[in-house]
Design a protein around this motif. Structure first.
Motif, short mmCIF file in Angstrom:
data_model
loop_
_atom_site.label_atom_id
_atom_site.label_comp_id
_atom_site.label_asym_id
_atom_site.label_seq_id
_atom_site.Cartn_x
_atom_site.Cartn_y
_atom_site.Cartn_z
N PRO A 1 4.95 10.43 0.23
CA PRO A 1 4.35 9.27 0.15
C PRO A 1 5.36 8.07 -0.02
O PRO A 1 6.31 8.39 -1.15
N THR B 1 -4.34 3.04 -0.14
CA THR B 1 -3.74 3.52 1.25
C THR B 1 -4.05 2.35 2.19
O THR B 1 -5.11 1.88 2.46
N CYS B 2 -3.17 2.72 3.31
CA CYS B 2 -3.40 1.67 4.42
C CYS B 2 -4.53 2.24 5.41
O CYS B 2 -4.53 3.67 5.59
N GLU B 3 -5.53 1.46 5.48
CA GLU B 3 -6.69 1.77 6.45
C GLU B 3 -6.00 2.13 8.05
O GLU B 3 -5.34 1.53 8.32
N TYR C 1 0.81 -1.13 0.02
CA TYR C 1 -0.02 -0.08 0.12
C TYR C 1 0.86 1.37 0.06
O TYR C 1 2.41 0.98 0.05
N VAL C 2 0.27 2.39 -0.09
CA VAL C 2 0.87 3.69 -0.11
C VAL C 2 0.55 4.34 1.26
O VAL C 2 -0.66 4.22 1.55
N ASP C 3 1.42 5.17 1.95
CA ASP C 3 1.08 5.77 3.06
C ASP C 3 2.04 6.95 2.94
O ASP C 3 2.99 6.92 2.20
N ALA C 4 1.67 7.86 3.78
CA ALA C 4 2.58 9.06 3.69
C ALA C 4 2.96 9.62 5.06
O ALA C 4 2.74 10.85 5.30
N MET D 1 0.72 5.95 -6.78
CA MET D 1 -0.14 6.66 -6.17
C MET D 1 -1.60 6.43 -6.43
O MET D 1 -2.60 6.53 -5.62
#
Length: 110
Positions: free
Chosen positions: A67, A89-91, A59-62, A84
């Protein structure tokens, strides 16, 4: 925070390592350590994910400066524009979200 996972397992007693052997990872999300306390759970031990060939989600996280792409908690690298757009995205789960997700799964089986 830690990466919490909901596995495809049900039992009437707390699981032992062999009870969850082979169980599939259904969902994963970032959770606060207080999640364990709020849901009445405890850390019972350790079962290496590799023992069951469990692959953590990409996943993508920032967090921090920009990010990035992660495999579970392992940083892979800076996210490209394509990543992206395409990667989830990570929940971030609230204290009781894993319990809610587990109850929904149980109801779906009924």
């Amino acid at each position: 925070m830690f990466l919490a996972g909901l596995f495809d397992w049900f039992g009437t007693e707390p699981p032992r390592a062999m009870d969850i052997a082979g169980a599939a990872l259904l969902e994963a999300g970032s959770a606060h350590i207080k999640t364990i306390q709020e849901t009445g759970g405890v850390i019972l031990g350790l079962r290496p994910l590799e023992a069951d060939a469990v692959v953590l989600p990409r996943y993508v996280d920032a967090p921090g400066s920009g990010p990035g792409v992660y495999d579970g908690l392992r940083w892979v690298g800076a996210a490209t524009a394509e990543e992206m757009r395409e990667l989830p995205t990570c929940e971030v789960w609230g204290y009781r979200m894993i319990q809610i997700k587990a109850q929904r799964r149980w109801q779906e089986r009924q």
